[in-house]
Structure formats: structure tokens, C-alpha cells
Scaffold this motif. Structure first.
Motif, PDB file in Angstrom:
ATOM      1  N   UNK A 251       0.286   6.659   2.516  1.00  0.00           N
ATOM      2  CA  UNK A 251       1.501   6.185   1.842  1.00  0.00           C
ATOM      3  C   UNK A 251       1.504   6.654   0.395  1.00  0.00           C
ATOM      4  N   UNK A 252       0.375   6.513  -0.286  1.00  0.00           N
ATOM      5  CA  UNK A 252       0.292   6.942  -1.686  1.00  0.00           C
ATOM      6  C   UNK A 252       0.621   8.428  -1.812  1.00  0.00           C
ATOM      7  N   UNK A 253       0.029   9.250  -0.955  1.00  0.00           N
ATOM      8  CA  UNK A 253       0.306  10.696  -1.007  1.00  0.00           C
ATOM      9  C   UNK A 253       1.774  10.981  -0.733  1.00  0.00           C
ATOM     10  N   UNK A 254       2.346  10.309   0.256  1.00  0.00           N
ATOM     11  CA  UNK A 254       3.755  10.529   0.610  1.00  0.00           C
ATOM     12  C   UNK A 254       4.685  10.156  -0.539  1.00  0.00           C
ATOM     13  N   UNK A 255       4.245   9.213  -1.373  1.00  0.00           N
ATOM     14  CA  UNK A 255       5.059   8.769  -2.508  1.00  0.00           C
ATOM     15  C   UNK A 255       4.618   9.444  -3.808  1.00  0.00           C
ATOM     16  N   UNK A 256       3.783  10.474  -3.668  1.00  0.00           N
ATOM     17  CA  UNK A 256       3.289  11.228  -4.826  1.00  0.00           C
ATOM     18  C   UNK A 256       2.595  10.311  -5.830  1.00  0.00           C
ATOM     19  N   UNK A 257       1.750   9.436  -5.284  1.00  0.00           N
ATOM     20  CA  UNK A 257       0.990   8.501  -6.103  1.00  0.00           C
ATOM     21  C   UNK A 257      -0.483   8.584  -5.725  1.00  0.00           C
ATOM     22  N   UNK A 258      -1.304   7.909  -6.492  1.00  0.00           N
ATOM     23  CA  UNK A 258      -2.744   7.868  -6.261  1.00  0.00           C
ATOM     24  C   UNK A 258      -3.127   6.414  -5.972  1.00  0.00           C
ATOM     25  N   UNK A 259      -3.952   6.233  -4.954  1.00  0.00           N
ATOM     26  CA  UNK A 259      -4.433   4.900  -4.600  1.00  0.00           C
ATOM     27  C   UNK A 259      -5.685   4.585  -5.402  1.00  0.00           C
ATOM     28  N   UNK A 260      -5.723   3.416  -6.012  1.00  0.00           N
ATOM     29  CA  UNK A 260      -6.906   2.942  -6.727  1.00  0.00           C
ATOM     30  C   UNK A 260      -7.385   1.664  -6.074  1.00  0.00           C
ATOM     31  N   UNK A 261      -8.690   1.591  -5.865  1.00  0.00           N
ATOM     32  CA  UNK A 261      -9.301   0.387  -5.298  1.00  0.00           C
ATOM     33  C   UNK A 261     -10.416  -0.023  -6.237  1.00  0.00           C
TER      34      UNK A 261
END
Length: 102
Positions: free
Chosen positions: A82-92
């Protein structure tokens, strides 16, 4: 203790002596946060559930389920897609127990 209408304070008071209920509340809160995060990011990108589903190769019903606050099956791999599809980066990140439910 003074009367309050703050839902988190009320829940904390009700569950303070029951670690099992406290953990359930924590998990439910996290699920709701993730659902809201996905919904907000999708809406900000101007996408429908179907459009996001098409971008990550899944069905609209999967996106609807992920945006449901009661859903408990969020996975890191799906969140990354989802993050990639929205041109974002996931942080955990992990936080200490003292930071939870305050």
C-alpha cells in the motif's frame, strides 16, 4: 477522582486492574489506527478502494477490510504494498511500555 468524559481515561480506569483487557484495548486501538492510516492515505492520494486494489493487485473487498477498524489481519507485506502504491514509505517502530495508553 474528578468526573471525565475522556474515553481513553475512562477505559484506562476500567481496565487498570485487568492486564488481559488492557492488552485487548491496546490491540483494538492499533487496528483502528492502521485502518484510519490506510483510509486517510488513500483518500489523500485521491484513489477509490478499487483503484488502490488495482495498483497492488488485489480486490476492492480486501482494501475495504483493511480500512475496517475491527480487522485484525494487517500484515507488514500488505502495508508495504500500500505504501509503495501511494508513493510513500512505511515506518515501523517499537516503543517502551511506559509510552502505551497514556
Amino acid at each position: 477522582m474528578a468526573m471525565t468524559n475522556d474515553a481513553l481515561k475512562i477505559l484506562n480506569k476500567m481496565t487498570a486492574d485487568d492486564p488481559e483487557i488492557e492488552e485487548m484495548v491496546r490491540e483494538s486501538s492499533l487496528n483502528a489506527e492502521l485502518a484510519q492510516l490506510i483510509y486517510t492515505a488513500r483518500k489523500q492520494a485521491g484513489l477509490t478502494q478499487q483503484q488502490l486494489a488495482d495498483r497492488i493487485g488485489t480486490k476492492q473487498s480486501v482494501i475495504a477490510r483493511l480500512e475496517d477498524a475491527d480487522y485484525e489481519g494487517h500484515s507488514l507485506s500488505m502495508l508495504q504494498k500500500i505504501a509503495r502504491a501511494l508513493n510513500q514509505r512505511l515506518e515501523v517502530k517499537l516503543v517502551g511500555n511506559s509510552d502505551l495508553m497514556q
